[in-house]
Motif scaffolding. Structure first.
Motif, PDB file in Angstrom:
ATOM      1  N   ASP A  79       2.299  10.422  -0.709  1.00 43.16           N
ATOM      2  CA  ASP A  79       2.793  11.749  -0.341  1.00 43.16           C
ATOM      3  C   ASP A  79       2.697  12.754  -1.479  1.00 43.16           C
ATOM      4  N   ASP A  80       2.277  12.313  -2.647  1.00 45.28           N
ATOM      5  CA  ASP A  80       2.163  13.218  -3.791  1.00 45.28           C
ATOM      6  C   ASP A  80       0.963  14.147  -3.615  1.00 45.28           C
ATOM      7  N   PRO A  81       1.059  15.353  -4.160  1.00 45.97           N
ATOM      8  CA  PRO A  81      -0.105  16.252  -4.095  1.00 45.97           C
ATOM      9  C   PRO A  81      -1.238  15.729  -4.975  1.00 45.97           C
ATOM     10  N   ILE A  82      -2.444  16.189  -4.686  1.00 44.65           N
ATOM     11  CA  ILE A  82      -3.604  15.786  -5.479  1.00 44.65           C
ATOM     12  C   ILE A  82      -3.421  16.326  -6.891  1.00 44.65           C
ATOM     13  N   PRO A  83      -3.564  15.478  -7.898  1.00 45.48           N
ATOM     14  CA  PRO A  83      -3.367  15.944  -9.277  1.00 45.48           C
ATOM     15  C   PRO A  83      -4.460  16.927  -9.701  1.00 45.48           C
ATOM     16  N   ALA A  84      -4.104  17.816 -10.600  1.00 49.97           N
ATOM     17  CA  ALA A  84      -5.044  18.830 -11.090  1.00 49.97           C
ATOM     18  C   ALA A  84      -6.094  18.181 -11.985  1.00 49.97           C
ATOM     19  N   LYS A  85      -7.243  18.829 -12.081  1.00 48.49           N
ATOM     20  CA  LYS A  85      -8.288  18.326 -12.975  1.00 48.49           C
ATOM     21  C   LYS A  85      -7.758  18.320 -14.394  1.00 48.49           C
ATOM     22  N   GLY A  86      -8.129  17.286 -15.134  1.00 50.65           N
ATOM     23  CA  GLY A  86      -7.675  17.155 -16.511  1.00 50.65           C
ATOM     24  C   GLY A  86      -6.421  16.313 -16.650  1.00 50.65           C
ATOM     25  N   THR A  87      -5.836  15.877 -15.524  1.00 51.99           N
ATOM     26  CA  THR A  87      -4.631  15.049 -15.554  1.00 51.99           C
ATOM     27  C   THR A  87      -5.027  13.585 -15.674  1.00 51.99           C
ATOM     28  N   ARG A  88      -4.398  12.868 -16.575  1.00 51.54           N
ATOM     29  CA  ARG A  88      -4.658  11.432 -16.717  1.00 51.54           C
ATOM     30  C   ARG A  88      -3.816  10.699 -15.682  1.00 51.54           C
ATOM     31  N   VAL A  89      -4.473   9.866 -14.866  1.00 53.03           N
ATOM     32  CA  VAL A  89      -3.791   9.175 -13.780  1.00 53.03           C
ATOM     33  C   VAL A  89      -4.084   7.681 -13.827  1.00 53.03           C
ATOM     34  N   ASP A  90      -3.227   6.911 -13.157  1.00 57.24           N
ATOM     35  CA  ASP A  90      -3.471   5.491 -12.947  1.00 57.24           C
ATOM     36  C   ASP A  90      -4.589   5.377 -11.917  1.00 57.24           C
ATOM     37  N   SER A  91      -5.683   4.716 -12.273  1.00 47.48           N
ATOM     38  CA  SER A  91      -6.878   4.688 -11.428  1.00 47.48           C
ATOM     39  C   SER A  91      -6.657   3.955 -10.117  1.00 47.48           C
ATOM     40  N   ILE A  92      -5.901   2.868 -10.121  1.00 47.66           N
ATOM     41  CA  ILE A  92      -5.705   2.100  -8.889  1.00 47.66           C
ATOM     42  C   ILE A  92      -4.930   2.909  -7.867  1.00 47.66           C
ATOM     43  N   SER A  93      -3.841   3.532  -8.271  1.00 51.21           N
ATOM     44  CA  SER A  93      -3.064   4.324  -7.318  1.00 51.21           C
ATOM     45  C   SER A  93      -3.849   5.558  -6.860  1.00 51.21           C
ATOM     46  N   TYR A  94      -4.623   6.164  -7.765  1.00 50.97           N
ATOM     47  CA  TYR A  94      -5.415   7.348  -7.417  1.00 50.97           C
ATOM     48  C   TYR A  94      -6.484   7.000  -6.381  1.00 50.97           C
ATOM     49  N   TYR A  95      -7.256   5.944  -6.628  1.00 56.54           N
ATOM     50  CA  TYR A  95      -8.333   5.589  -5.711  1.00 56.54           C
ATOM     51  C   TYR A  95      -7.800   5.006  -4.404  1.00 56.54           C
ATOM     52  N   THR A  96      -6.628   4.370  -4.433  1.00 52.77           N
ATOM     53  CA  THR A  96      -6.010   3.908  -3.188  1.00 52.77           C
ATOM     54  C   THR A  96      -5.663   5.105  -2.310  1.00 52.77           C
ATOM     55  N   ARG A  97      -5.105   6.143  -2.922  1.00 52.44           N
ATOM     56  CA  ARG A  97      -4.773   7.365  -2.179  1.00 52.44           C
ATOM     57  C   ARG A  97      -6.035   8.043  -1.668  1.00 52.44           C
ATOM     58  N   GLU A  98      -7.076   8.095  -2.498  1.00 48.45           N
ATOM     59  CA  GLU A  98      -8.349   8.690  -2.088  1.00 48.45           C
ATOM     60  C   GLU A  98      -8.952   7.925  -0.917  1.00 48.45           C
ATOM     61  N   LEU A  99      -8.841   6.591  -0.935  1.00 50.52           N
ATOM     62  CA  LEU A  99      -9.382   5.780   0.147  1.00 50.52           C
ATOM     63  C   LEU A  99      -8.661   6.056   1.455  1.00 50.52           C
ATOM     64  N   VAL A 100      -7.359   6.238   1.400  1.00 48.31           N
ATOM     65  CA  VAL A 100      -6.589   6.569   2.607  1.00 48.31           C
ATOM     66  C   VAL A 100      -7.082   7.898   3.178  1.00 48.31           C
ATOM     67  N   GLU A 101      -7.298   8.883   2.306  1.00 49.02           N
ATOM     68  CA  GLU A 101      -7.796  10.193   2.758  1.00 49.02           C
ATOM     69  C   GLU A 101      -9.201  10.076   3.344  1.00 49.02           C
ATOM     70  N   CYS A 102     -10.069   9.301   2.698  1.00 48.05           N
ATOM     71  CA  CYS A 102     -11.439   9.125   3.202  1.00 48.05           C
ATOM     72  C   CYS A 102     -11.447   8.416   4.550  1.00 48.05           C
ATOM     73  N   ASN A 103     -10.569   7.429   4.719  1.00 50.43           N
ATOM     74  CA  ASN A 103     -10.484   6.727   5.996  1.00 50.43           C
ATOM     75  C   ASN A 103     -10.063   7.662   7.128  1.00 50.43           C
ATOM     76  N   LYS A 104      -9.174   8.616   6.818  1.00 48.50           N
ATOM     77  CA  LYS A 104      -8.765   9.593   7.834  1.00 48.50           C
ATOM     78  C   LYS A 104      -9.928  10.479   8.248  1.00 48.50           C
ATOM     79  N   VAL A 105     -10.762  10.866   7.290  1.00 50.22           N
ATOM     80  CA  VAL A 105     -11.904  11.737   7.575  1.00 50.22           C
ATOM     81  C   VAL A 105     -12.963  10.991   8.389  1.00 50.22           C
ATOM     82  N   VAL A 106     -13.238   9.749   8.018  1.00 50.13           N
ATOM     83  CA  VAL A 106     -14.305   8.980   8.673  1.00 50.13           C
ATOM     84  C   VAL A 106     -13.870   8.544  10.081  1.00 50.13           C
ATOM     85  N   ALA A 107     -12.592   8.240  10.251  1.00 47.54           N
ATOM     86  CA  ALA A 107     -12.111   7.722  11.550  1.00 47.54           C
ATOM     87  C   ALA A 107     -12.112   8.742  12.641  1.00 47.54           C
TER      88      ALA A 107
END
Length: 107
Positions: A79-107
């Motif tokens: 439920d968190d907003p997409i982080p701004a460019k230049g923000t250091r993030v945990d890659s696993i949580s970031y890509y998990t969230r991105e995958l959920v968004e991509c699945n919504k678009v493809v489905a």
């Protein structure tokens, strides 16, 4: 009884979404493998480009915190907003969230 049905799809948009989803899946798998091998959660800076070396996509290079400016790592929830460019993030949580968004678009 249904005799026929038609579904209108814009194939270039769908192809672009599927390609993006595959890229996110590869990055997430790579991050999970890195975590299992090193027991350290991988991090990356949002918006930093990656380079390909003989077909292998490599992580972006940074020089400690001098280049990024922000030394804190942010965990990303669904439920968190997409982080701004230049923000250091945990890659696993970031890509998990991105995958959920991509699945919504493809489905």
């Amino acid at each position: 009884k249904v005799h026929s049905a038609s579904v209108v799809l814009n194939i270039p948009d769908l192809e672009k979404a599927v390609t993006r989803r595959l890229r996110v899946v590869r990055r997430l798998e790579k991050c999970i493998a890195s975590f299992h091998s090193s027991n350290k959660r991988p991090e990356h800076v949002v918006g930093r480009s990656r380079f390909s070396f003989f077909g292998v996509v490599c992580s972006p290079i940074w020089v400690n915190t001098l280049c990024s400016g922000d030394a804190t790592t942010h965990m990303i929830g669904e439920d968190d907003p997409i982080p701004a460019k230049g923000t250091r993030v945990d890659s696993i949580s970031y890509y998990t969230r991105e995958l959920v968004e991509c699945n919504k678009v493809v489905a």
